[in-house]
Structure formats: C-alpha cells, structure tokens
Design a protein around this motif. Structure first.
Motif, PDB file in Angstrom:
ATOM      1  N   TYR A 182      10.925  -5.497  -7.108  1.00  0.00           N
ATOM      2  CA  TYR A 182      10.866  -6.769  -6.128  1.00  0.00           C
ATOM      3  C   TYR A 182      12.417  -6.343  -5.469  1.00  0.00           C
ATOM      4  O   TYR A 182      13.297  -5.671  -6.050  1.00  0.00           O
ATOM      5  CB  TYR A 182      11.047  -7.923  -6.681  1.00  0.00           C
ATOM      6  CG  TYR A 182       9.580  -8.343  -7.531  1.00  0.00           C
ATOM      7  CD1 TYR A 182       8.677  -8.606  -6.852  1.00  0.00           C
ATOM      8  CD2 TYR A 182       9.517  -7.976  -8.859  1.00  0.00           C
ATOM      9  CE1 TYR A 182       7.447  -8.760  -7.126  1.00  0.00           C
ATOM     10  CE2 TYR A 182       8.416  -8.127  -9.353  1.00  0.00           C
ATOM     11  CZ  TYR A 182       7.310  -8.506  -8.781  1.00  0.00           C
ATOM     12  OH  TYR A 182       5.877  -8.647  -9.137  1.00  0.00           O
ATOM     13  N   LYS A 183      12.342  -6.756  -4.221  1.00  0.00           N
ATOM     14  CA  LYS A 183      13.579  -6.463  -3.381  1.00  0.00           C
ATOM     15  C   LYS A 183      14.465  -7.686  -2.958  1.00  0.00           C
ATOM     16  O   LYS A 183      15.430  -7.614  -2.503  1.00  0.00           O
ATOM     17  CB  LYS A 183      12.916  -5.750  -1.872  1.00  0.00           C
ATOM     18  CG  LYS A 183      12.445  -4.444  -2.434  1.00  0.00           C
ATOM     19  CD  LYS A 183      13.498  -3.508  -2.790  1.00  0.00           C
ATOM     20  CE  LYS A 183      12.980  -2.238  -3.247  1.00  0.00           C
ATOM     21  NZ  LYS A 183      13.635  -1.418  -4.283  1.00  0.00           N
ATOM     22  N   ARG A 184      13.713  -8.878  -2.728  1.00  0.00           N
ATOM     23  CA  ARG A 184      14.268  -9.963  -2.206  1.00  0.00           C
ATOM     24  C   ARG A 184      14.230 -10.974  -3.514  1.00  0.00           C
ATOM     25  O   ARG A 184      13.245 -12.012  -3.610  1.00  0.00           O
ATOM     26  CB  ARG A 184      13.578 -10.764  -1.120  1.00  0.00           C
ATOM     27  CG  ARG A 184      13.599  -9.603   0.164  1.00  0.00           C
ATOM     28  CD  ARG A 184      12.888  -9.908   1.268  1.00  0.00           C
ATOM     29  NE  ARG A 184      13.576 -11.168   1.897  1.00  0.00           N
ATOM     30  CZ  ARG A 184      14.541 -11.097   2.928  1.00  0.00           C
ATOM     31  NH1 ARG A 184      15.135  -9.979   3.139  1.00  0.00           N
ATOM     32  NH2 ARG A 184      15.201 -12.325   3.414  1.00  0.00           N
ATOM     33  N   CYS A 238      10.129 -19.702   0.906  1.00  0.00           N
ATOM     34  CA  CYS A 238       9.557 -19.424   2.350  1.00  0.00           C
ATOM     35  C   CYS A 238      10.189 -18.798   3.206  1.00  0.00           C
ATOM     36  O   CYS A 238       9.778 -17.669   3.933  1.00  0.00           O
ATOM     37  CB  CYS A 238       8.692 -20.290   2.799  1.00  0.00           C
ATOM     38  SG  CYS A 238       7.307 -20.884   1.389  1.00  0.00           S
ATOM     39  N   ARG A 241      11.505 -15.519   2.680  1.00  0.00           N
ATOM     40  CA  ARG A 241      10.437 -14.496   2.286  1.00  0.00           C
ATOM     41  C   ARG A 241      10.708 -13.725   0.839  1.00  0.00           C
ATOM     42  O   ARG A 241      10.706 -12.494   0.873  1.00  0.00           O
ATOM     43  CB  ARG A 241      10.311 -13.406   3.279  1.00  0.00           C
ATOM     44  CG  ARG A 241       9.539 -14.193   4.582  1.00  0.00           C
ATOM     45  CD  ARG A 241       9.504 -13.189   5.890  1.00  0.00           C
ATOM     46  NE  ARG A 241      11.151 -13.204   6.334  1.00  0.00           N
ATOM     47  CZ  ARG A 241      11.739 -12.042   6.339  1.00  0.00           C
ATOM     48  NH1 ARG A 241      11.318 -10.907   5.879  1.00  0.00           N
ATOM     49  NH2 ARG A 241      13.183 -12.342   6.731  1.00  0.00           N
ATOM     50  N   ASP A 243      10.217 -12.454  -2.799  1.00  0.00           N
ATOM     51  CA  ASP A 243       9.200 -11.660  -3.323  1.00  0.00           C
ATOM     52  C   ASP A 243       9.486 -11.878  -5.033  1.00  0.00           C
ATOM     53  O   ASP A 243       8.721 -11.475  -5.695  1.00  0.00           O
ATOM     54  CB  ASP A 243       9.205 -10.312  -3.140  1.00  0.00           C
ATOM     55  CG  ASP A 243      10.117  -9.422  -3.231  1.00  0.00           C
ATOM     56  OD1 ASP A 243      11.198  -9.941  -3.926  1.00  0.00           O
ATOM     57  OD2 ASP A 243      10.083  -8.137  -2.951  1.00  0.00           O
ATOM     58  N   ALA A 244      10.584 -12.566  -5.351  1.00  0.00           N
ATOM     59  CA  ALA A 244      10.790 -12.820  -6.720  1.00  0.00           C
ATOM     60  C   ALA A 244      11.783 -14.065  -6.952  1.00  0.00           C
ATOM     61  O   ALA A 244      12.653 -14.036  -6.009  1.00  0.00           O
ATOM     62  CB  ALA A 244      11.255 -11.746  -7.524  1.00  0.00           C
ATOM     63  N   PRO A 268       5.869 -16.424  -5.608  1.00  0.00           N
ATOM     64  CA  PRO A 268       6.044 -14.984  -5.801  1.00  0.00           C
ATOM     65  C   PRO A 268       6.214 -14.705  -7.271  1.00  0.00           C
ATOM     66  O   PRO A 268       6.064 -15.726  -8.100  1.00  0.00           O
ATOM     67  CB  PRO A 268       7.552 -14.824  -5.034  1.00  0.00           C
ATOM     68  CG  PRO A 268       8.180 -16.094  -4.887  1.00  0.00           C
ATOM     69  CD  PRO A 268       6.798 -16.994  -4.972  1.00  0.00           C
ATOM     70  N   LYS A 333       5.524  -4.518  -8.777  1.00  0.00           N
ATOM     71  CA  LYS A 333       5.124  -4.637  -7.457  1.00  0.00           C
ATOM     72  C   LYS A 333       4.527  -3.516  -6.827  1.00  0.00           C
ATOM     73  O   LYS A 333       4.877  -2.420  -6.869  1.00  0.00           O
ATOM     74  CB  LYS A 333       6.565  -5.189  -6.657  1.00  0.00           C
ATOM     75  CG  LYS A 333       6.217  -5.208  -5.184  1.00  0.00           C
ATOM     76  CD  LYS A 333       7.185  -6.388  -4.488  1.00  0.00           C
ATOM     77  CE  LYS A 333       6.609  -6.552  -2.891  1.00  0.00           C
ATOM     78  NZ  LYS A 333       7.453  -7.570  -2.211  1.00  0.00           N
ATOM     79  N   THR A 335       3.914  -1.396  -3.672  1.00  0.00           N
ATOM     80  CA  THR A 335       4.432  -1.410  -2.637  1.00  0.00           C
ATOM     81  C   THR A 335       3.571  -1.161  -1.383  1.00  0.00           C
ATOM     82  O   THR A 335       2.537  -0.415  -1.624  1.00  0.00           O
ATOM     83  CB  THR A 335       5.568  -0.314  -2.370  1.00  0.00           C
ATOM     84  OG1 THR A 335       5.656   0.114  -3.679  1.00  0.00           O
ATOM     85  CG2 THR A 335       6.931  -0.654  -1.665  1.00  0.00           C
TER      86      THR A 335
END
Lengths: 336, 336
Positions: A182-184, A238, A241, A243-244, A268, A333, A335
């Motif tokens: 996860y990146k965000r 939201c 954005r 993702d976790a 997420p 995740k 990708t």
DNA sequence: AAATTGCGCTAAAAGGTTTTATTTACTAAT
DNA sequence: ATTAGTAAATAAAACCTTTTAGCGCAATTT
C-alpha cells in the motif's frame, strides 16, 4: 438467612471470651498461643452454626474494606469490558470485590467517582486516567492508597502502570501495510494527549519514515458524535484517495465502517487497534492489533495485590507486547 | 484528602453535642426542634471544612449500605452491558451505588454471589435469575430484602419483575418472515426453562400456526462451546434447507453468522432477538427484535427504589413492548 | 527467695456513626 | 406557688468487630 449470629453469641455459647474467638477466626491462634483444643472447638462450632462476621463492623475497625475501585473509560467497549470481567473474577478469588464506574473520558466525572470511592474507603484503585486527572492520582498516592494505572499513564508521575506496547503495535501494523504494497496509508486518531494515543501515532510515523512514505493523519474530536466522526472519516479517506487506513481505536474503526456504508464508498485496506466481535464477522474480516487482555488483567491485579500487602515499594511499569492478527482486510495489494 | 474530620470534631469546634450535629446533618433539625440559627451555623461550618461522614460507621449503625447488588447473566453481552450502564447512572443520582457480578448462567456461582452480597449487606437486588435460583430468591424475600427480577422470572413466585414482551417480539418477527414469503422458517433456542426463552418459543409457534406453516426448532446446550453451537446451527440450517431463521438471542445469531463463514454456506433470511453493533454493520444488515433497554432500566430502578422506601406492597410485573427493527436480512423473498 | 518468663486467655478500648431516653431552662396554666 | 408543658439540646447506648494491654498462675532463672 435468618437472624444474624454474632461473635459474642459464639463466645457465650462456648463460655469463652469474644477476643479468643476473634483471634481464632483471624488465624492468630498460633501467634496468640491459643490451645489447639480450643481452636478446634471454636472452629467446629463456627462452621456448625455458619457464622459469618459482619463485614461492615470489620471494615470500620480495620479500615480495610476489601473493595477495589475500578475506574474505566467505557464498560460497553469490549476491550474494557473484557478486562473488567477478567479483573472481577481474579480478585474475587482473593476475597476482594470490585466496584466499577465508567468515566466516558470525562475528567470531572472521573474526579467525582474517585472521590466517592475514596469516601467509601476502597482499599485500592485501578484507573484508566483521562486527561487532567494527574493531580487526583497524585493525591491518592499521597494518601497512601495504592493506585495502578492502565492503558495510559502520566509520564511525569511515578505510578504503577500496566499497558500494551502501543508503539510496537502501531509500528507493526503500519509496516505490514507497507509490506503488502500500500502506498497511501492514513492514520486515524483522537485529539487527545493520552500516552497510548501518542505512542500509536509515533509507531505509525516511524514505520512511514522507515518506508520513506508520505503520512496522512486525521484526528477526531473525543466528544464528536458518531455522525461527525463518520463525515470526517469519509472525507479523509476519499479526498486523499487512501489505499489503506490504520485506526487507533476499535470504535473509530467501526465509525469508519459505518461511514463506508452510509456514504457508500469502498473501505480500503484497514487495520483496527483492539479487537471486536464485529471484525471477525465482517466480509472481509478486519486485521487488528490485539492487546494481550488476559496478561494485562493479571498483571494489574498482581501489582495491586502486592501493593496492598505492602510487598513492593518501587513503582512498576509493565509494557506487554501486542499481536497483529492478520485477516482479510489487508490482502496484498495488486498493482495495476 | 488528608486526615479525616469527624462529627465529633465539628461538635467540639462549635461547642455543641455530637447528637445535635447528627440530627442537623440528617435533616431532622425541624423534627427535633433545633433552632434555625444553630442549624445554619452547623451547616455552614460543615460546608466550610468539607466534612463527609464515614459511610461505614453510618452503615453499621443504620444497617443500610446504600449499595445495590446487580446479578447479571453476562456483562460482556451488550444487551446486559447497556442495561447495567443505564442502571448504574440512574441509581447514582439517587445516592446509591451498584456492585455487580456476572453469573454466566451458573446457578452455583449465582448463589454464591448473592450470599456474598447479602453478607455485605446490600440494600436490594436486581437479578437475572438462572434456572434453579428460585429458593435463593425466596429466601431473600423472606429476609425482607427487596428483589427485582428482570429478563425472566419464576412463575410460581410472587416477585417484582421487569421484562420485555418476548411472546409478542417473537410473534411479530415470525409473522414478518411469513409475510415476506418465507416458507421454511426455523427457530433457534436454548435448552433452558427460563421464561423468556419459553415465551419466545411460544411466539414463534403461534405465528407459525397462524400461517399454517411447518415448524423447525433447534435447541443448543447452554454451556455449549462456540464450535459446537456453530456445527449444530450449520446442520440445522442446511439439512432442513431453511429459507429463514429466527435466533432467540443475539449471541446465537452471531454463532450462526460465524458458522456461515466457517462452513461457507449462505445464511438465509434471519432475525436476531436483541440488537448488537455487529448487526447494523454487516452486509446485509440484520433485522432484529429490539428490547426497550432504556425503559427496562428505568422501571427496574423505579420499582426497586419504591420498595426500598417501603412505598409499595403488592408485587409489580411490568412487561414492555419490543420493537421489530427491519433491516436488509429479511427482504421479501423472490419466488422462483 | 526473689525475679523473670511463658502460657492461655480476656477486659476493655477503639472505630464513627445514629438514636433513645433524658436533662435543662423556660413559659403558661392552674 | 405549684404543676404542666414545651423548646432546645445532650449523654449514653447501640451497631459488631479487632486489637491493645494485661491478668493470674506456674515454671524457670538469677
């Protein structure tokens, strides 16, 4: 359960003094050199008539009530509820009783409750302290009443304490999210100076730093309504954005889940701090950082009992490891 | 919180007798014809020095402890937990305190707890009685200690009681399922003689009869493990090809949900008795029969307090209506 | 022989209230 | 002048224990 029988009734019936009976009943027969024959005679008779001393009179005389005060954040939160239940049954075995109250993180209520318990002469306290309760705790200590804090503590105060390793728990959870790709990754916490919250923040931040990732932090007002919480969580997740998300408490996580239902967005990957029945049942089930509830309860009681017996002097701080329970909400995740 | 100040200190300081101070503090100034001037002087002084009477001594003398015993089935069940919390805050306002324990439906434990509370001289009891507790309750009554039962009662015993209309709740739920077009509606209950369970059974059966439908009933052992419960629920639902299930308690419903996860079958339409955080969050959310928790708590306290004040003689039985909260788990059946 | 020690037990105080029964100093009535 | 009555306050008992200090006696030590 008829007319109460008194220690003096026993003395009279056996033709001896009240003192002697009292000594025997309090296991001081040896010490006070009461003959074994008499001791047995008394004990037998007491058992026969089913004598039970009047606890009130006993407490009045000795100053000990054998009652412990449990001041807890919220009994309806399963984390606290379960700890309370474990504590209850543990102390029960030792002849102590619990009287408890929830503070709902309201300092004034907490102060009032502690004062009340103090007036009722409880022998000791177990407290999840809210912000601002420092002086009250200090006063208790000065009055020589044993106090053990848990879940959070006051860094400037020398107190007994039992809690989980919040830093490590949050760090592990966050690292796990990073590892899954996860990146965000966002972190949801409370506007609170309580130590457990700070430690969780720090654990999150440290893991993010280690992974050279950007941090996203949203705090929620402690007295926020469910609706307010849901709204800000929706926006947070939201608009950024994410993702976790790592939620710093189980009820924040539940608010998040409710929000995703209400506002109809896809939650997420997520992890909650503290487990809850819900988390195992949901689809997908939710990964959690689980505190060692049983060990926490046991240690709280042990320390408090040792204190009550005057067996320890130096303050004890126990930090117990958390466990990351990986479930479906944090699958690796894919990708795109 | 320093050295305690006593009533005798006050008397000495003001040059009057302990008796006078006591009368004034207990609102008997008028009755005992203490002059208004002196009354005011004492009250002012008491407030100034912050005197608080020693509750133990007071209780010893009066025989009243201002403590109520709450004997509950399981504090970690949100239904009971919430009632407990409401009761706690209600009695708090009246100067009473609660001391509680969970029985987990173990009669022996319940007896022991009641005995213990009795020994500690609680002023009154609120009890969710387990099977077999009848004699103990009777003894309490004979000892003239107020007891209010809730959630279930003993038909042969004249006791105060507050509970929900279990028959109507189960009847409404079952009728709703029939109306939605379900044809094979099962009922999950416990092997227990407790009244609330029987009433729920009867409500289910009555609705089935009204609709001329076949009944399916599965009972689970009260002390069954989660795994055992899950297995029998799986078998019950799948082997009978049920298209709807009414669970007689929230934790049975949760076991059912867990079972559907573990054994990987699709849970048919369902309704649970008693709400739970989980039910609102699940996908689909679960329809429930919700008991009027607040009213139950209020009535319990009211009746108990009236008893304590000796203001009622005849026993009171209160039966409060349940509410069917229709959610997604009971959508109208699409006939194939 | 006197002093000390040990034994086995107990009388009485203490813990802090509430409540019963009583006292004291008045006023009013006989 | 005596009695009766009342207002205002109090002394002491009661609630039921635990604990301190000590008693009477016999055996041992000095």
């Amino acid at each position: 359960m008829k007319k109460r029988i008194l220690i003096s009734d026993i003395a009279k019936a056996l033709g001896i003094s009240v003192t002697t009976v009292s000594f025997i009943l309090n296991d001081k027969a040896k010490e006070k050199r009461i003959s074994e024959a008499l001791t047995k005679r008394v004990l037998d008779y007491v058992k026969k008539v089913g004598y039970k001393p009047n606890e009130l009179a006993k407490s009045l005389r000795t100053g000990k009530t054998k009652i412990l005060g449990l001041i807890i954040e919220d009994i309806s939160n399963p984390f606290f509820g379960n700890i309370a239940r474990l504590i209850e049954s543990k102390v029960y075995e030792q002849g102590y009783r619990i009287i408890y109250c929830s503070t709902n993180n309201d300092v004034e209520k907490a102060k009032e409750l502690i004062q009340m318990f103090y007036d009722r002469q409880v022998d000791g306290f177990i407290i999840t302290p809210s912000d601002g309760l420092e002086d009250t705790v200090k006063q208790l200590q000065q009055s020589n009443i044993p106090v053990v804090l848990f879940d959070r503590y006051f860094p400037e105060l020398e107190t007994d304490y039992v809690g989980a390793d919040n830093f490590q728990g949050a760090f592990d959870a966050t690292s796990h999210l990073c590892l899954q790709g996860y990146k965000r990754i966002g972190f949801v916490s409370l506007y609170s100076d309580q130590t457990q919250m700070k430690e969780r923040s720090e654990g999150y931040l440290k893991a993010m730093d280690n992974n050279k990732q950007q941090s996203f932090i949203q705090k929620v007002q402690m007295d926020a309504s469910d609706d307010e919480a849901m709204e800000s969580l929706h926006d947070f997740i939201c608009e950024n954005r994410l993702d976790a998300v790592l939620f710093s408490t189980n009820y924040l996580a539940i608010s998040g889940l409710k929000a995703s239902k209400k506002y109809n967005f896809v939650m997420p990957a997520m992890i909650a701090f503290d487990d809850h029945t819900v988390f195992k049942l949901l689809e997908p089930s939710i990964t959690v950082v689980s505190q060692p509830i049983k060990e926490i309860a046991e240690n709280l009681i042990n320390i408090l009992l040792l204190r009550l017996q005057g067996k320890i002097k130096a303050t004890r701080k126990m930090v117990l490891p958390c466990e990351l329970k990986i479930r479906e909400s944090t699958k690796a995740k894919v990708t795109l």
